[in-house]
Design a protein around this motif. Structure first.
Motif, PDB file in Angstrom:
ATOM      1  N   VAL A 138      65.584  -2.901  49.572  1.00  0.00           N
ATOM      2  CA  VAL A 138      65.651  -2.142  50.815  1.00  0.00           C
ATOM      3  C   VAL A 138      64.439  -2.492  51.666  1.00  0.00           C
ATOM      4  O   VAL A 138      63.300  -2.310  51.235  1.00  0.00           O
ATOM      5  CB  VAL A 138      65.683  -0.617  50.525  1.00  0.00           C
ATOM      6  CG1 VAL A 138      65.734   0.182  51.817  1.00  0.00           C
ATOM      7  CG2 VAL A 138      66.864  -0.275  49.624  1.00  0.00           C
ATOM      8  N   GLY A 139      64.684  -2.992  52.868  1.00  0.00           N
ATOM      9  CA  GLY A 139      63.604  -3.346  53.789  1.00  0.00           C
ATOM     10  C   GLY A 139      63.236  -2.143  54.641  1.00  0.00           C
ATOM     11  O   GLY A 139      64.091  -1.598  55.345  1.00  0.00           O
ATOM     12  N   VAL A 140      61.959  -1.736  54.563  1.00  0.00           N
ATOM     13  CA  VAL A 140      61.483  -0.562  55.294  1.00  0.00           C
ATOM     14  C   VAL A 140      60.304  -0.974  56.170  1.00  0.00           C
ATOM     15  O   VAL A 140      59.412  -1.678  55.721  1.00  0.00           O
ATOM     16  CB  VAL A 140      61.030   0.551  54.311  1.00  0.00           C
ATOM     17  CG1 VAL A 140      60.455   1.742  55.056  1.00  0.00           C
ATOM     18  CG2 VAL A 140      62.167   0.970  53.409  1.00  0.00           C
ATOM     19  N   ARG A 141      60.337  -0.527  57.422  1.00  0.00           N
ATOM     20  CA  ARG A 141      59.204  -0.745  58.325  1.00  0.00           C
ATOM     21  C   ARG A 141      58.955   0.555  59.083  1.00  0.00           C
ATOM     22  O   ARG A 141      59.883   1.136  59.641  1.00  0.00           O
ATOM     23  CB  ARG A 141      59.502  -1.871  59.311  1.00  0.00           C
ATOM     24  CG  ARG A 141      58.318  -2.258  60.165  1.00  0.00           C
ATOM     25  CD  ARG A 141      58.683  -3.237  61.286  1.00  0.00           C
ATOM     26  NE  ARG A 141      59.631  -4.241  60.904  1.00  0.00           N
ATOM     27  CZ  ARG A 141      59.337  -5.522  60.641  1.00  0.00           C
ATOM     28  NH1 ARG A 141      58.091  -5.920  60.699  1.00  0.00           N
ATOM     29  NH2 ARG A 141      60.283  -6.378  60.328  1.00  0.00           N
ATOM     30  N   ASP A 142      57.704   1.007  59.076  1.00  0.00           N
ATOM     31  CA  ASP A 142      57.349   2.256  59.763  1.00  0.00           C
ATOM     32  C   ASP A 142      58.244   3.417  59.315  1.00  0.00           C
ATOM     33  O   ASP A 142      58.705   4.207  60.134  1.00  0.00           O
ATOM     34  CB  ASP A 142      57.417   2.087  61.282  1.00  0.00           C
ATOM     35  CG  ASP A 142      56.434   1.051  61.796  1.00  0.00           C
ATOM     36  OD1 ASP A 142      55.317   0.980  61.246  1.00  0.00           O
ATOM     37  OD2 ASP A 142      56.779   0.304  62.727  1.00  0.00           O
ATOM     38  N   ASP A 143      58.467   3.497  58.004  1.00  0.00           N
ATOM     39  CA  ASP A 143      59.267   4.573  57.398  1.00  0.00           C
ATOM     40  C   ASP A 143      60.727   4.587  57.834  1.00  0.00           C
ATOM     41  O   ASP A 143      61.413   5.600  57.692  1.00  0.00           O
ATOM     42  CB  ASP A 143      58.635   5.948  57.658  1.00  0.00           C
ATOM     43  CG  ASP A 143      57.283   6.092  56.987  1.00  0.00           C
ATOM     44  OD1 ASP A 143      57.096   5.526  55.894  1.00  0.00           O
ATOM     45  OD2 ASP A 143      56.417   6.778  57.556  1.00  0.00           O
TER      46      ASP A 143
END
Length: 124
Positions: free
Chosen positions: A104-109
């Protein structure tokens, strides 16, 4: 970038890499014995221990211990409450990724993408 890679030092004793950790396993606190330990839902089936235990992101004063296949133990218990989530930095990224079906790719929550790990496991 896992815990093991981040321990590599050059001849002067400085880290050999300026990379930041980017692979984490999200775990949930299952129980807490205040002042003693917290139990996580991430054991040897969630994080590889072959190159050492994971670190708890942002909480260097706490240590992860193996609690078997399904659980991890955090000592001391910190300020955790049941249901709190913990980001674990794997000790060894390759075999940790191989234990999961999705990345799972997460950026800035915010979840930006979900990638199936179709080439994982034996006989693939």
């Amino acid at each position: 970038m896992d815990v093991d890679y981040s321990k590599n030092l050059d001849e002067t004793g400085k880290p050999m890499s300026n990379f930041l950790h980017s692979l984490f396993v999200l775990s949930t606190v299952q129980s807490v014995s205040p002042g003693n330990r917290a139990i996580l839902d991430a054991g040897m089936k969630a994080v590889s221990l072959d190159s050492g235990v994971p670190l708890i992101n942002g909480l260097k004063e706490l240590a992860y211990y193996s609690g078997g296949d399904e659980h991890g133990i955090v000592k001391p218990s910190g300020d955790f409450k049941v249901g709190d989530q913990v980001w674990l930095i794997p000790g060894h990224c390759d075999p940790t990724v191989n234990m999961h079906n999705w990345l799972v790719g997460v950026r800035d929550d915010i979840v930006e993408c979900v990638w199936p790990l179709s080439g994982r496991g034996p006989g693939v």
